[in-house]
Design a protein around this motif. Structure first.
Motif, PDB file in Angstrom:
ATOM      1  N   ALA A   1       6.624  -6.150  -4.394  1.00  0.00           N
ATOM      2  CA  ALA A   1       7.710  -5.079  -4.839  1.00  0.00           C
ATOM      3  C   ALA A   1       7.124  -3.832  -4.609  1.00  0.00           C
ATOM      4  CB  ALA A   1       8.238  -5.770  -6.061  1.00  0.00           C
ATOM      5  N   GLU A   2       5.929  -3.551  -5.562  1.00  0.00           N
ATOM      6  CA  GLU A   2       5.360  -2.261  -5.499  1.00  0.00           C
ATOM      7  C   GLU A   2       4.969  -1.557  -4.020  1.00  0.00           C
ATOM      8  OE1 GLU A   2       1.925  -2.809  -7.731  1.00  0.00           O
ATOM      9  OE2 GLU A   2       2.837  -3.222  -9.532  1.00  0.00           O
ATOM     10  N   ARG A   3       4.603  -2.535  -3.136  1.00  0.00           N
ATOM     11  CA  ARG A   3       4.221  -2.075  -1.840  1.00  0.00           C
ATOM     12  C   ARG A   3       5.513  -1.706  -1.080  1.00  0.00           C
ATOM     13  NH1 ARG A   3      -0.352  -6.604   0.028  1.00  0.00           N
ATOM     14  NH2 ARG A   3      -2.104  -5.922  -1.067  1.00  0.00           N
ATOM     15  N   VAL A   4       6.635  -2.530  -1.316  1.00  0.00           N
ATOM     16  CA  VAL A   4       7.872  -2.115  -0.634  1.00  0.00           C
ATOM     17  C   VAL A   4       8.417  -0.717  -1.301  1.00  0.00           C
ATOM     18  CG1 VAL A   4      10.372  -2.603  -0.606  1.00  0.00           C
ATOM     19  CG2 VAL A   4       8.631  -4.296  -0.062  1.00  0.00           C
TER      20      VAL A   4
ATOM     21  N   LEU B   1       1.464  -7.947   4.731  1.00  0.00           N
ATOM     22  CA  LEU B   1       2.492  -6.799   4.492  1.00  0.00           C
ATOM     23  C   LEU B   1       1.650  -5.870   3.414  1.00  0.00           C
ATOM     24  CD1 LEU B   1       6.391  -6.938   3.598  1.00  0.00           C
ATOM     25  CD2 LEU B   1       4.465  -5.480   2.276  1.00  0.00           C
ATOM     26  N   THR B   2       1.454  -4.559   3.938  1.00  0.00           N
ATOM     27  CA  THR B   2       0.825  -3.416   3.338  1.00  0.00           C
ATOM     28  C   THR B   2       1.483  -2.339   3.055  1.00  0.00           C
ATOM     29  OG1 THR B   2      -0.357  -2.715   5.186  1.00  0.00           O
ATOM     30  CG2 THR B   2      -1.788  -4.370   3.801  1.00  0.00           C
ATOM     31  N   VAL B   3       1.518  -1.404   2.266  1.00  0.00           N
ATOM     32  CA  VAL B   3       2.243  -0.207   2.224  1.00  0.00           C
ATOM     33  C   VAL B   3       2.271   0.313   3.759  1.00  0.00           C
ATOM     34  CG1 VAL B   3       2.342   1.987   1.419  1.00  0.00           C
ATOM     35  CG2 VAL B   3       1.981   0.218  -0.051  1.00  0.00           C
ATOM     36  N   GLY B   4       0.692   0.576   4.424  1.00  0.00           N
ATOM     37  CA  GLY B   4       0.650   1.240   5.725  1.00  0.00           C
ATOM     38  C   GLY B   4       1.576   0.552   6.824  1.00  0.00           C
TER      39      GLY B   4
ATOM     40  N   VAL C   1       5.237   1.020   6.252  1.00  0.00           N
ATOM     41  CA  VAL C   1       5.528   2.401   6.625  1.00  0.00           C
ATOM     42  C   VAL C   1       5.428   2.662   8.271  1.00  0.00           C
ATOM     43  CG1 VAL C   1       4.564   4.822   6.433  1.00  0.00           C
ATOM     44  CG2 VAL C   1       4.675   3.521   4.437  1.00  0.00           C
ATOM     45  N   GLU C   2       4.598   2.124   8.906  1.00  0.00           N
ATOM     46  CA  GLU C   2       4.525   2.364  10.316  1.00  0.00           C
ATOM     47  C   GLU C   2       5.869   1.791  11.015  1.00  0.00           C
ATOM     48  OE1 GLU C   2       2.000   0.638  14.118  1.00  0.00           O
ATOM     49  OE2 GLU C   2       0.964   0.750  11.987  1.00  0.00           O
ATOM     50  N   ARG C   3       5.948   0.619  10.574  1.00  0.00           N
ATOM     51  CA  ARG C   3       7.206  -0.052  11.036  1.00  0.00           C
ATOM     52  C   ARG C   3       8.553   0.680  10.653  1.00  0.00           C
ATOM     53  NH1 ARG C   3       3.425  -3.502  11.433  1.00  0.00           N
ATOM     54  NH2 ARG C   3       3.307  -5.190  12.679  1.00  0.00           N
ATOM     55  N   LEU C   4       8.869   1.062   9.679  1.00  0.00           N
ATOM     56  CA  LEU C   4      10.206   1.832   9.132  1.00  0.00           C
ATOM     57  C   LEU C   4      10.119   3.230   9.954  1.00  0.00           C
ATOM     58  CD1 LEU C   4       9.834   1.207   5.271  1.00  0.00           C
ATOM     59  CD2 LEU C   4      11.293   0.159   6.929  1.00  0.00           C
ATOM     60  N   ARG C   5       9.022   3.830  10.179  1.00  0.00           N
ATOM     61  CA  ARG C   5       9.170   5.158  10.924  1.00  0.00           C
ATOM     62  C   ARG C   5       9.432   4.786  12.150  1.00  0.00           C
ATOM     63  NH1 ARG C   5       3.643   8.110   8.107  1.00  0.00           N
ATOM     64  NH2 ARG C   5       4.994   8.875   6.199  1.00  0.00           N
ATOM     65  N   ALA C   6       9.084   3.684  12.916  1.00  0.00           N
ATOM     66  CA  ALA C   6       9.531   3.452  14.291  1.00  0.00           C
ATOM     67  C   ALA C   6      10.650   2.931  14.583  1.00  0.00           C
ATOM     68  CB  ALA C   6       8.452   2.315  14.671  1.00  0.00           C
TER      69      ALA C   6
END
Length: 401
Positions: free
Chosen positions: A264-267, A359-362, A365-370
């Motif tokens: 949850a924190e990472r998301v 699943l890491t923050v990085g 983030v990379e997938r959400l930006r793509a």
């Protein structure tokens, strides 16, 4: 015709069965859906709901169930009897009572309940698949994590999964056949017996998502997805969606991460860094700015209004995201989920799968930006899926046979 539809799994397994039942009822058949009590609200008018006292979601959410689901393939097999077998006798007795007077039974392959009821009462049955599980050289069994094993290896993977399933289930099945159904012992795998008898198989998957293998026999049919109409969104959720740019959805169905707080924190951090809003289902998020937590949601109504769907790769959730025409970021846990993650990526409707353990923050983030990269292909797939009518196709096949 009186038709019994067995929906013995989670909500993702139950909704397609209810859609199929409603399609049959619309043709004038008397239809009952045998499913957990908690899914009564899905059944709707014109279809009888026979509630089961065994609740698969409660089993999955229990401490024993969570440990079982997170234990990996070998632990999954070892834990099966401890988690499932104590409930199986009651479940089989309830299914037997519900189906005794049916003219036709539609049942999933696991447990071979359709075959047992046929032996006990003589009614015909059809096998329901929610993933393409009939042997083929085109791809491995969806429960096998490999993308391909070559034609012969792919075919062998189905035999391996079936043998393992029967190894786990066989003794229990034969005890239940004798104790509950008054039937004799099965000497071999029911999967092979069903294939020899050419029992019709209805696979509720779109050929636009999984092309029909050329080596499948005629009695195995890909019908398209069996979908229910979307219901209205909760007013607060609808207001959140409308008050800004389309958010992303993040939810893992009945799957619970090993450390829900950490995920949850990472998301939340990934959502913040990617500069997007989010609807987050089933995770203990703090509800920071731009994050709307929900306990449950109507995927058919919600997903078309999302910018992307981050999910576990369950068959039903994958279908809903593809049909909505939005990119999918699949974070598989186990079972057939890596298979669906690979299919989403192969269709160009999302990035390569991101296993939940990685699943890491990085990475998120990379997938959400793509996400914008995959919008055009996602929209195209969505249009194809919305144009097909899997329920009608399946009902036509049932009535023809």
């Amino acid at each position: 015709m009186k038709v019994a539809v067995l929906a013995l799994g989670s909500r993702g397994d139950t909704q397609p069965c209810v859609a199929l039942a409603q399609g049959l009822a619309g043709r004038g058949h008397e239809v009952l859906v045998v499913a957990a009590r908690r899914y009564a609200h899905l059944v709707g008018a014109g279809v009888l709901h026979v509630p089961l006292s065994v609740d698969p979601a409660a089993v999955a959410d229990s401490p024993a169930g969570q440990a079982w689901l997170a234990s990996g393939p070998l632990g999954f097999v070892r834990g099966f009897r401890a988690v499932v077998e104590p409930l199986a006798e009651r479940l089989v007795a309830e299914v037997d009572a519900a189906c005794a007077k049916a003219d036709l039974v539609l049942a999933p392959a696991l447990g071979a309940l359709g075959r047992h009821l046929h032996e006990r009462y003589g009614m015909p049955y059809r096998i329901l698949h929610f993933q393409p599980s009939h042997p083929t050289g085109a791809f491995p069994n969806p429960l096998v994590p490999a993308a391909t094993l070559g034609r012969l290896g792919n075919l062998a993977s189905y035999a391996a999964v079936e043998r393992l399933s029967w190894l786990v289930l066989g003794r229990m099945v034969n005890r239940l056949r004798a104790r509950v159904l008054g039937l004799g012992r099965m000497r071999g795998s029911p999967f092979a017996a069903d294939r020899r008898a050419r029992v019709p198989v209805l696979c509720g998957v779109s050929p636009h998502v999984v092309p029909r293998p050329g080596d499948w026999p005629e009695h195995v049919r890909l019908t398209g997805y069996w979908t229910l109409p979307g219901q209205e969104l909760d007013e607060e959720l609808a207001a959140f969606v409308e008050e800004g740019p389309p958010p992303v959805y993040v939810g893992f169905g009945s799957m619970v991460p090993a450390d829900p707080l950490l995920v949850a924190e990472r998301v939340e951090e990934a959502v913040r860094l990617a500069g997007v809003r989010a609807v987050v289902q089933g995770l203990p998020v703090n509800g920071s700015a731009g994050v709307f937590p929900v306990f449950e949601s109507e995927h058919a109504a919600l997903f078309p209004r999302m910018a992307a769907v981050v999910h576990h790769g369950g068959a039903g959730t994958t279908a809903a995201a593809l049909r909505a025409g939005v990119p999918g970021v699949v974070c598989p846990f186990f079972a057939d989920q890596p298979f669906w993650g690979r299919r989403v990526a192969a269709l160009g409707a999302g990035p390569p799968p991101l296993p939940i353990k990685r699943l890491t923050v990085g990475e998120l983030v990379e997938r959400l930006r793509a996400v914008p990269i995959y919008q055009e292909k996602s929209q195209y797939i969505g249009r194809l899926l919305r144009a097909e009518n899997g329920v009608k196709n399946a009902v036509d096949l049932i009535e023809e046979s």
